[in-house]
Design an enzyme around this catalytic site. Structure first.
Site, PDB file in Angstrom:
ATOM      1  N   LEU A  72      -4.989   3.375  -1.486  1.00  0.00           N
ATOM      2  CA  LEU A  72      -6.378   3.403  -1.025  1.00  0.00           C
ATOM      3  C   LEU A  72      -7.182   4.373  -1.890  1.00  0.00           C
ATOM      4  CD1 LEU A  72      -5.839   3.557   2.846  1.00  0.00           C
ATOM      5  CD2 LEU A  72      -6.419   1.538   1.504  1.00  0.00           C
ATOM      6  N   LEU A  85      -0.638   9.272   4.433  1.00  0.00           N
ATOM      7  CA  LEU A  85      -1.223   9.065   5.761  1.00  0.00           C
ATOM      8  C   LEU A  85      -0.232   8.362   6.682  1.00  0.00           C
ATOM      9  CD1 LEU A  85      -4.736   7.757   4.662  1.00  0.00           C
ATOM     10  CD2 LEU A  85      -4.135  10.088   5.289  1.00  0.00           C
ATOM     11  N   LYS A 132      -1.803  13.471   0.349  1.00  0.00           N
ATOM     12  CA  LYS A 132      -2.545  12.240   0.598  1.00  0.00           C
ATOM     13  C   LYS A 132      -1.765  11.203   1.402  1.00  0.00           C
ATOM     14  CE  LYS A 132      -3.596  11.374  -3.743  1.00  0.00           C
ATOM     15  NZ  LYS A 132      -4.186  10.624  -4.880  1.00  0.00           N
ATOM     16  N   GLY A 141       4.233   0.639   4.773  1.00  0.00           N
ATOM     17  CA  GLY A 141       5.619   1.061   5.015  1.00  0.00           C
ATOM     18  C   GLY A 141       5.770   1.743   6.362  1.00  0.00           C
ATOM     19  N   ASN A 164       8.371  13.347   4.251  1.00  0.00           N
ATOM     20  CA  ASN A 164       8.521  13.497   2.781  1.00  0.00           C
ATOM     21  C   ASN A 164       9.978  13.696   2.338  1.00  0.00           C
ATOM     22  OD1 ASN A 164       7.080  13.243   0.429  1.00  0.00           O
ATOM     23  ND2 ASN A 164       6.747  15.432   0.170  1.00  0.00           N
ATOM     24  N   LEU A 197       0.851  -1.196   0.000  1.00  0.00           N
ATOM     25  CA  LEU A 197       0.000   0.000   0.000  1.00  0.00           C
ATOM     26  C   LEU A 197       0.882   1.239   0.000  1.00  0.00           C
ATOM     27  CD1 LEU A 197      -2.668  -1.111   2.633  1.00  0.00           C
ATOM     28  CD2 LEU A 197      -2.929  -1.080   0.150  1.00  0.00           C
ATOM     29  N   ASP A 225       9.138  10.055   7.707  1.00  0.00           N
ATOM     30  CA  ASP A 225      10.284  10.789   7.131  1.00  0.00           C
ATOM     31  C   ASP A 225       9.952  12.227   6.745  1.00  0.00           C
ATOM     32  OD1 ASP A 225       8.574  10.147   5.049  1.00  0.00           O
ATOM     33  OD2 ASP A 225      10.197   9.947   3.598  1.00  0.00           O
TER      34      ASP A 225
END
Length: 365
Positions: A292, A306, A304, A266, A272, A246, A270
């Protein structure tokens, strides 16, 4: 002896005796005041009445001795409740109070207040007992509700779906982010224990900073139930054909959850810094990947991506409700600014029409 030294000079005997006498006098006055306050005024009358018994003496006959004393006793009995004696008793009390120290007066006042407030204290004790009784009753009611919840918990149907948190990104995180990941994993574990359809929870590649942090902050993770904490990589535990990673960077969108599959999340916090790393790992290992269906139901102000626990909770909610929209809005936090896609499209239409009207008005002017 030098000038700076102190010499001990014993106090004279007269000073010691006078100090002792003043202390004894104060204590006697205090006792006298208390006796006056507690006992009735007609105490001397009782003494006089007790003296009515005849005293035998060989020299003087009893009749002669008793006859003159009887009227005196009667007079004293009659005058026992007279205002004069009351005034004398009151003056004695005032004298005692004047001679008492400030601390002794305070003690007397406190004792008087304590005696006056007996009824009030009794009433308070009664109220406390009633309050404790009500609290016990409410606890019993809540325990009965808890028993009902336990009964519901026994009726839980576990899901065959496997949900894996991949902890192989330990070397890409600083200690602060590792601690955040630990909290997210704790939340996943707690939510899975409470869920109506709990999944088969796996924690893979467990070690490094994450393990040491878990040992330091909470050693209870060793006793966790309904979870498999493994040091191996998830590819060593589950077949590749059953795996689906996912990731929000995947072009594929999930429509349904296949409970025969094992979905990988995962375990990375971090901010991003390592964008698209989970998608790259999935492609490199030849594992199926998907995201998702967030964009089909939700319009978000932020990106997006999460948190681990949010993805985990959304899957649990979907297994219970079988509705993606309800699952998203029951889990997503307010800070994400999540709005249903229909409402967002309607609001955008209104803003566009408003701008067109303003442009038309400006052209007419």
């Amino acid at each position: 002896m030098g000038r700076g030294c102190f010499s001990y000079r014993p106090l004279p005997l007269i000073t010691c005796v006078s100090a002792l006498w003043s202390r004894q006098r104060k204590s006697l006055l205090l006792m006298k005041y208390l006796s006056l306050a507690e006992k009735p005024i007609n105490k001397p009358v009782q003494k006089l009445m007790s003296s009515e018994t005849p005293i035998e003496s060989p020299e003087v006959p009893t009749e002669n001795t008793m006859s003159p004393k009887v009227p005196d006793v009667e007079e004293k009995v009659k005058s026992s409740g007279s205002p004069v004696e009351r005034q004398e008793a009151g003056s004695n009390k005032e004298e005692c109070l004047e001679l008492l120290s400030k601390r002794q007066r305070k003690k007397l006042l406190k004792q008087k207040q304590w005696e006056e407030q007996k009824d009030l204290r009794r009433q308070k004790r009664k109220e406390k007992r009633q309050k404790r009784k009500q609290e016990r009753q409410s606890k019993l009611d809540s325990n009965s509700e808890g028993d009902d919840r336990k009964r519901v918990r026994r009726e839980v149907v576990p899901s065959t779906l496997r949900l894996i948190v991949d902890c192989s990104f330990d070397d890409l995180m600083v200690l602060k982010d590792v601690k955040k990941l630990h909290k997210q994993i704790q939340r996943c574990y707690a939510e899975n224990r409470k869920a109506f359809h709990p999944v088969q929870f796996y924690l893979t590649s467990h070690g490094g900073q994450l393990k040491s942090n878990m040992n330091e902050s909470n050693k209870g993770w060793v006793n966790w139930k309904d979870i498999q904490i493994r040091t191996e990589h998830y590819t060593e535990l589950i077949k590749k054909e059953d795996l689906v990673y996912l990731t929000s960077d995947s072009p594929d969108v999930l429509s349904e959850l296949d409970e025969k599959k094992a979905y990988v999340i995962g375990g990375l916090v971090d901010h991003n810094h390592h964008k698209g790393i989970t998608y790259k790992k999935a492609v490199e290992r030849g594992i199926d990947h998907a995201q998702l269906p967030l964009g089909n139901f939700v319009k978000m102000k932020s990106r997006k991506v999460l948190a681990v626990n949010h993805v985990f909770e959304i899957i649990l909610a979907y297994l219970e409700k079988r509705d993606w929209k309800e699952a998203f809005f029951s889990v997503l936090p307010q800070r994400k600014g999540a709005v249903p896609l229909e409402e967002a499209s309607n609001s955008s239409k209104h803003t566009l029409s408003g701008k067109e009207d303003e442009d038309n008005d400006s052209e007419n002017n």
